[in-house]
Design a protein around this motif. Structure first.
Motif, mmCIF file in Angstrom:
data_model
loop_
_atom_site.group_PDB
_atom_site.id
_atom_site.type_symbol
_atom_site.label_atom_id
_atom_site.label_comp_id
_atom_site.label_asym_id
_atom_site.label_seq_id
_atom_site.Cartn_x
_atom_site.Cartn_y
_atom_site.Cartn_z
ATOM 1 N N ASP A 34 0.852 -1.189 0.000
ATOM 2 C CA ASP A 34 0.000 0.000 0.000
ATOM 3 C C ASP A 34 0.887 1.238 0.000
ATOM 4 N N VAL A 35 0.582 2.165 -0.901
ATOM 5 C CA VAL A 35 1.428 3.345 -1.096
ATOM 6 C C VAL A 35 0.573 4.609 -1.098
ATOM 7 N N VAL A 36 1.046 5.625 -0.382
ATOM 8 C CA VAL A 36 0.449 6.962 -0.418
ATOM 9 C C VAL A 36 1.600 7.930 -0.661
ATOM 10 N N ILE A 37 1.476 8.748 -1.699
ATOM 11 C CA ILE A 37 2.524 9.723 -2.036
ATOM 12 C C ILE A 37 1.881 11.087 -2.227
ATOM 13 N N GLN A 38 2.494 12.092 -1.611
ATOM 14 C CA GLN A 38 2.047 13.487 -1.749
ATOM 15 C C GLN A 38 3.212 14.282 -2.334
ATOM 16 N N THR A 39 2.935 15.059 -3.372
ATOM 17 C CA THR A 39 3.957 15.929 -3.951
ATOM 18 C C THR A 39 3.560 17.386 -3.716
ATOM 19 N N GLY A 40 4.533 18.256 -3.815
ATOM 20 C CA GLY A 40 4.237 19.672 -3.648
ATOM 21 C C GLY A 40 5.503 20.503 -3.658
ATOM 22 N N ILE A 41 5.332 21.757 -3.341
ATOM 23 C CA ILE A 41 6.452 22.699 -3.242
ATOM 24 C C ILE A 41 6.400 23.290 -1.842
ATOM 25 N N ASP A 42 7.534 23.228 -1.115
ATOM 26 C CA ASP A 42 7.549 23.711 0.270
ATOM 27 C C ASP A 42 7.821 25.219 0.337
ATOM 28 N N GLU A 43 7.966 25.734 1.566
ATOM 29 C CA GLU A 43 8.166 27.162 1.790
ATOM 30 C C GLU A 43 9.454 27.682 1.158
ATOM 31 N N GLN A 44 10.454 26.808 1.028
ATOM 32 C CA GLN A 44 11.735 27.234 0.440
ATOM 33 C C GLN A 44 11.728 27.140 -1.075
ATOM 34 N N GLY A 45 10.634 26.695 -1.659
ATOM 35 C CA GLY A 45 10.560 26.553 -3.104
ATOM 36 C C GLY A 45 11.094 25.222 -3.608
ATOM 37 N N PHE A 48 8.974 18.527 -3.401
ATOM 38 C CA PHE A 48 9.108 17.415 -2.476
ATOM 39 C C PHE A 48 8.211 16.262 -2.861
ATOM 40 N N LEU A 49 8.560 15.131 -2.329
ATOM 41 C CA LEU A 49 7.851 13.878 -2.549
ATOM 42 C C LEU A 49 7.815 13.175 -1.200
ATOM 43 N N LYS A 50 6.660 13.181 -0.528
ATOM 44 C CA LYS A 50 6.520 12.550 0.780
ATOM 45 C C LYS A 50 5.577 11.375 0.638
ATOM 46 N N GLY A 51 5.781 10.378 1.477
ATOM 47 C CA GLY A 51 4.882 9.253 1.374
ATOM 48 C C GLY A 51 4.970 8.280 2.519
ATOM 49 N N HIS A 52 4.129 7.253 2.404
ATOM 50 C CA HIS A 52 4.035 6.185 3.401
ATOM 51 C C HIS A 52 3.784 4.888 2.642
ATOM 52 N N VAL A 53 4.520 3.849 3.031
ATOM 53 C CA VAL A 53 4.291 2.516 2.470
ATOM 54 C C VAL A 53 4.042 1.544 3.610
ATOM 55 N N SER A 54 3.191 0.555 3.356
ATOM 56 C CA SER A 54 2.952 -0.494 4.344
ATOM 57 C C SER A 54 2.659 -1.801 3.618
ATOM 58 N N VAL A 55 3.113 -2.893 4.228
ATOM 59 C CA VAL A 55 2.938 -4.212 3.628
ATOM 60 C C VAL A 55 3.092 -5.275 4.712
ATOM 61 N N THR A 56 2.422 -6.395 4.528
ATOM 62 C CA THR A 56 2.606 -7.556 5.391
ATOM 63 C C THR A 56 3.363 -8.596 4.584
ATOM 64 N N LEU A 57 4.510 -9.042 5.126
ATOM 65 C CA LEU A 57 5.416 -9.941 4.420
ATOM 66 C C LEU A 57 5.481 -11.307 5.080
ATOM 67 N N SER A 58 5.956 -12.266 4.320
ATOM 68 C CA SER A 58 6.166 -13.612 4.839
ATOM 69 C C SER A 58 7.666 -13.889 4.846
ATOM 70 N N SER A 74 6.830 2.371 6.455
ATOM 71 C CA SER A 74 7.919 3.331 6.310
ATOM 72 C C SER A 74 7.364 4.664 5.821
ATOM 73 N N ASP A 75 7.861 5.730 6.410
ATOM 74 C CA ASP A 75 7.554 7.086 5.954
ATOM 75 C C ASP A 75 8.821 7.655 5.314
ATOM 76 N N PHE A 76 8.650 8.434 4.276
ATOM 77 C CA PHE A 76 9.814 8.996 3.595
ATOM 78 C C PHE A 76 9.501 10.402 3.109
ATOM 79 N N ALA A 77 10.557 11.168 2.872
ATOM 80 C CA ALA A 77 10.442 12.528 2.328
ATOM 81 C C ALA A 77 11.690 12.797 1.489
#
Length: 166
Positions: A34-45, A48-58, A74-77
Motif C-alpha cells: 500500500d502506497v500513499v505519495i504526496q507531492t508539492g512545493i515547500d516554503e523554500q521553493g 518534495f515527494l513525501k509518502g508512506h508505504v505499508s505491507v505484510t510480508l512472509s 515506512s515514511d519517507f520525504a
C-alpha cells in the motif's frame, strides 16, 4: 515537477512480485504494498515527494526457523535533484528531506523508490517477539558447566613472579 506544481496526491498499491530485489529475501512474494505519495512545493521553493508505504510480508524467523509475518511500514520525504548534485554550505537541503536523483526526463522511478524504502525498513534479522517465538529458552541453552568440573589452572606467569622475587 508538474506533479509538485499541482500538489498531486497518489494512493494505490504495487504488486509485491514486481519488486524482485526485495522479494528475493522473502519466503513468499504474494501480496501488495500500500502506497500513499504526496507531492508539492515547500516554503523554500523545493519540490518534495513525501509518502508512506505499508505491507505484510512472509519470512522465516531466525530464532526458531518457523514461518512468520512481518508488518512493515515506512515514511519517507525526498526532494528531487539532478544527477551529480552535491550539497554545499550555501544551499543545504533541509534535514527532513533526502535527495533523490531524477532521470534525464526529470522523473523519479516510484517503483525503485518504494523498493529501496522497503529494503531499508526490513529487519536485518527477522525473528518473532520472544514471548511469541516457539523456540523456548530451554532449546536455546546448550548446557551448563558443573562448578565441580571447573578446576583452577596454574597461572602461567607464576614462574615470572618467582624470578621477580629473586
Amino acid at each position: 515537477r508538474k506533479a509538485a506544481q499541482n500538489s498531486t496526491r497518489y494512493e494505490g498499491y504495487i504488486v509485491l512480485k514486481t519488486l524482485k530485489r526485495f522479494t528475493d529475501s522473502l519466503t513468499s512474494d504474494e501480496g501488495d504494498v500500500d502506497v500513499v505519495i504526496q507531492t508539492g512545493i515547500d516554503e523554500q521553493g523545493l519540490n518534495f515527494l513525501k509518502g508512506h508505504v505499508s505491507v505484510t510480508l512472509s519470512s522465516i524467523c531466525q530464532r526458531c526457523n518457523e514461518h512468520m509475518n512481518i508488518d512493515l511500514q515506512s515514511d519517507f520525504a525526498y526532494t528531487p535533484v539532478r544527477e551529480g548534485y552535491e550539497e554545499d554550505e550555501e544551499n543545504p537541503l533541509p534535514e527532513h528531506y533526502d535527495p533523490i536523483e531524477i532521470n534525464e526526463f526529470g522523473e523519479v522511478s516510484i517503483n525503485a523508490l518504494i523498493e529501496d524504502e522497503l529494503i531499508l525498513s526490513m529487519p536485518l534479522i527477522p525473528k518473532h517477539d520472544e514471548q511469541d517465538c516457539p523456540a523456548s529458552d530451554q532449546e536455546m541453552s546448550f548446557g551448563e558447566i558443573d562448578e565441580e568440573i571447573v578446576e583452577e589452572k596454574p597461572n602461567p606467569f607464576a614462574v615470572l613472579q618467582q624470578l621477580k622475587r629473586n
